[in-house]
Motif scaffolding. Structure first.
Motif, PDB file in Angstrom:
ATOM      1  N   SER A  97     -43.072 -98.868  -1.893  1.00  0.00           N
ATOM      2  CA  SER A  97     -43.886 -98.082  -3.247  1.00  0.00           C
ATOM      3  C   SER A  97     -42.905 -97.805  -3.675  1.00  0.00           C
ATOM      4  O   SER A  97     -43.547 -97.118  -4.512  1.00  0.00           O
ATOM      5  N   GLY A  98     -40.941 -98.381  -3.635  1.00  0.00           N
ATOM      6  CA  GLY A  98     -40.305 -98.618  -4.816  1.00  0.00           C
ATOM      7  C   GLY A  98     -40.770 -98.879  -5.654  1.00  0.00           C
ATOM      8  O   GLY A  98     -41.683 -99.837  -5.949  1.00  0.00           O
ATOM      9  N   ARG A  99     -39.506 -98.400  -6.622  1.00  0.00           N
ATOM     10  CA  ARG A  99     -39.536 -98.978  -8.436  1.00  0.00           C
ATOM     11  C   ARG A  99     -38.443 -99.850  -7.972  1.00  0.00           C
ATOM     12  O   ARG A  99     -37.535-100.294  -7.727  1.00  0.00           O
ATOM     13  N   VAL A 119     -26.250-101.488  -3.483  1.00  0.00           N
ATOM     14  CA  VAL A 119     -27.597-102.162  -4.131  1.00  0.00           C
ATOM     15  C   VAL A 119     -27.577-103.484  -3.614  1.00  0.00           C
ATOM     16  O   VAL A 119     -28.015-104.194  -3.054  1.00  0.00           O
ATOM     17  N   GLY A 120     -26.562-103.804  -4.382  1.00  0.00           N
ATOM     18  CA  GLY A 120     -25.465-105.083  -3.885  1.00  0.00           C
ATOM     19  C   GLY A 120     -25.775-105.888  -2.869  1.00  0.00           C
ATOM     20  O   GLY A 120     -25.876-106.825  -2.178  1.00  0.00           O
ATOM     21  N   GLU A 148     -36.254 -97.645  -3.245  1.00  0.00           N
ATOM     22  CA  GLU A 148     -36.405 -96.799  -2.275  1.00  0.00           C
ATOM     23  C   GLU A 148     -36.349 -94.922  -2.827  1.00  0.00           C
ATOM     24  O   GLU A 148     -35.168 -95.023  -3.462  1.00  0.00           O
ATOM     25  N   ALA A 149     -36.686 -94.301  -2.628  1.00  0.00           N
ATOM     26  CA  ALA A 149     -36.222 -92.695  -2.821  1.00  0.00           C
ATOM     27  C   ALA A 149     -34.970 -92.254  -2.598  1.00  0.00           C
ATOM     28  O   ALA A 149     -34.080 -91.657  -3.417  1.00  0.00           O
ATOM     29  N   ASP A 150     -34.603 -92.631  -1.251  1.00  0.00           N
ATOM     30  CA  ASP A 150     -33.454 -92.980  -0.456  1.00  0.00           C
ATOM     31  C   ASP A 150     -32.187 -93.417  -1.367  1.00  0.00           C
ATOM     32  O   ASP A 150     -31.384 -93.653  -0.987  1.00  0.00           O
ATOM     33  N   GLY A 151     -33.058 -94.258  -2.571  1.00  0.00           N
ATOM     34  CA  GLY A 151     -31.500 -95.002  -3.163  1.00  0.00           C
ATOM     35  C   GLY A 151     -31.519 -96.399  -1.869  1.00  0.00           C
ATOM     36  O   GLY A 151     -30.846 -97.440  -2.328  1.00  0.00           O
TER      37      GLY A 151
END
Length: 484
Positions: A97-99, A119-120, A148-151
């Motif tokens: 569901s993540g962006r 993220v990397g 995801e919503a939690d980063g």
């Protein structure tokens, strides 16, 4: 192509199309046996294959998808099943569901370096697992990184993963701006190729623009192969140096996965990273210098940008482009009343749109401020980026496929220096009409600006029309001189 309610393999009911890219089309589906939602990827089969070649391609796709299905990591989207209908391969995966990172960048602009480093690290973890199993991802890019919503981040599209040294059955997959030079040259690729793509993706995230961003795909390829990207000013000295090293043309001089992890961990706020002579500072500068040797004179930018430097320039931040050009002036130069949806389109960009039956027109104004790096002041960084852009755009002159780009010309009376270039792109279904662009780039102190004047449904025989772009750039330049 299947319709909305197509039932695949008597089990997966396709509900809606989620996205489409060079490697295939992804659908949202219901697994009617387990009563759960899944993502179904319809693998793109290259055109022009003989029946035997199509069968071989399908067999290879199934084999590699099964291999990808064995990969397990919190940052990897799980592959559950692979299906063959006729000679069309389908891959069944978890639905996430993540962006996508590319959407986040478009909406929010450049992201904080510490967040980008985190993220990397997640994506690097996924790649290390794949590489340990002898698999390459081959399509690492912001569109395939989900937040995801939690980063936390996940790397998708392992369905096109290929074995290390395993040929080029999926050579058409991937995006040119995120494909390592050796892949574009159809040379053997390895883990360093995926790490190059990761570096390009993180560069895009922290800068808000791709390292080899160009208007035409052919120009992107040329830039990846021949040019060095501008030093990522927003990344800071340490992350910027790492990204430059990861984007070296020669795979042998790029940092290893463990070296990349070491630097990203320190920047993301994780465990302390040793700073001794055996730590990251020892490899970072030699890696960049090795890239300089491999690239020739083009490497001066990266090495020079790693040293320290003071002056910011006239612009601490870039002004709002929507305030640099009045709507009345835009309407006069575009010869029409702009639509209500004109205005701020993304950070640092403003656009005015006119839609009519005769010809649609679009005017885009972008501005951004370059920051000091090392010994280079903000104006010096901007000047060198401008010079690099001028050279790269000039190298793209000529016709490739359905695209044509004219000569780069200097423009007087706009900032401290300015260039303009015209381009034309035929529509896919026509050899007579297309879109016509006049693209003007200018520099004032440490500020760079771009004006794009686009006309649609233009006959190929129509004369070029760069006058509106030049007039807009002069008005913007005058507004900038008053604002500081």
């Amino acid at each position: 192509m299947p319709g909305d309610l197509y039932l695949l393999a008597g089990r997966y009911r396709l509900i809606e199309r989620l996205g489409q890219g060079g490697a295939g089309t992804v659908w949202r589906a219901i697994d009617e046996i387990l009563d759960r939602q899944v993502a179904v990827k319809q693998v793109r089969v290259p055109e022009g294959l003989t029946p035997r070649e199509r069968a071989e391609f399908a067999d290879r796709a199934i084999h590699e998808a099964r291999s990808a299905g064995r990969l397990r990591d919190p940052a990897i989207v799980v592959v559950h099943d692979v299906v063959l209908e006729g000679d069309q391969p389908w891959i069944i995966m978890d639905i996430v569901s993540g962006r996508s990172l590319d959407k986040v960048i478009r909406e929010q602009g450049p992201l904080p370096p510490a967040f980008v480093a985190a993220v990397g690290l997640r994506v690097l973890s996924a790649l290390e697992v794949a590489h340990t199993h002898g698999m390459l991802h081959h399509d690492v890019k912001p569109a395939n990184i989900l937040l995801e919503a939690d980063g936390s981040a996940m790397l998708t599209d392992f369905g096109i993963a290929v074995p290390v040294g395993g040929g080029h059955k999926f050579a058409g997959a991937g995006s040119p701006g995120y494909m390592a030079p050796e892949r574009l040259n159809e040379q053997p690729s390895g883990p360093a190729s995926d790490l190059w793509s990761l570096g390009a993706s993180l560069y895009t995230a922290v800068e808000g623009r791709a390292p080899f961003e160009r208007e035409l795909s052919a120009a992107v390829v040329a830039a990846v192969l021949l040019h060095e990207p501008p030093f990522p000013a927003r990344a800071g000295r340490e992350l910027g140096g790492l990204l430059v090293a990861m984007l070296a043309k020669d795979p042998a001089v790029r940092p290893t996965a463990s070296q990349v992890r070491q630097v990203l961990t320190g920047l993301a706020g994780g465990a302390p990273v040793p700073r001794s002579a055996t730590g990251k500072r020892r490899w970072l500068l030699p890696a960049v210098l090795a890239a300089v040797v491999a690239l020739g004179a083009g490497g001066w930018y990266a090495a020079g940008a790693l040293r320290g430097g003071p002056e910011t320039g006239r612009f601490v931040t870039a002004p709002d482009p929507c305030e640099l050009l009045g709507d009345a002036d835009a309407a006069r130069l575009m010869k029409g009343r702009p639509d209500p949806d004109s205005g701020r389109s993304r950070p640092g960009e403003c656009q005015w749109i006119i839609r009519d039956q005769g010809q649609n027109r679009r005017l885009v104004v972008r501005v951004w401020a370059e920051k000091p790096n090392g010994d280079l002041s903000g104006p010096q960084v901007a000047e060198r980026r401008f010079t690099s852009e001028k050279s790269t755009r000039g190298a793209a002159e000529g016709a490739v496929s359905r695209d044509a780009r004219g000569k780069v010309g200097d423009v007087d009376g706009v900032g401290e220096s300015a260039i303009v270039q015209n381009a034309f792109r035929f529509y896919l279904n026509s050899n007579e009409t297309g879109t016509s662009d006049s693209i003007l780039l200018f520099r004032t102190s440490n500020l760079l600006g771009e004006v794009i004047w686009r006309r649609e449904d233009v006959p190929a025989s129509a004369p070029e029309d760069k006058a509106p772009a030049e007039a807009v750039a002069r008005l913007v330049s005058q507004a900038l001189s008053r604002s500081n």
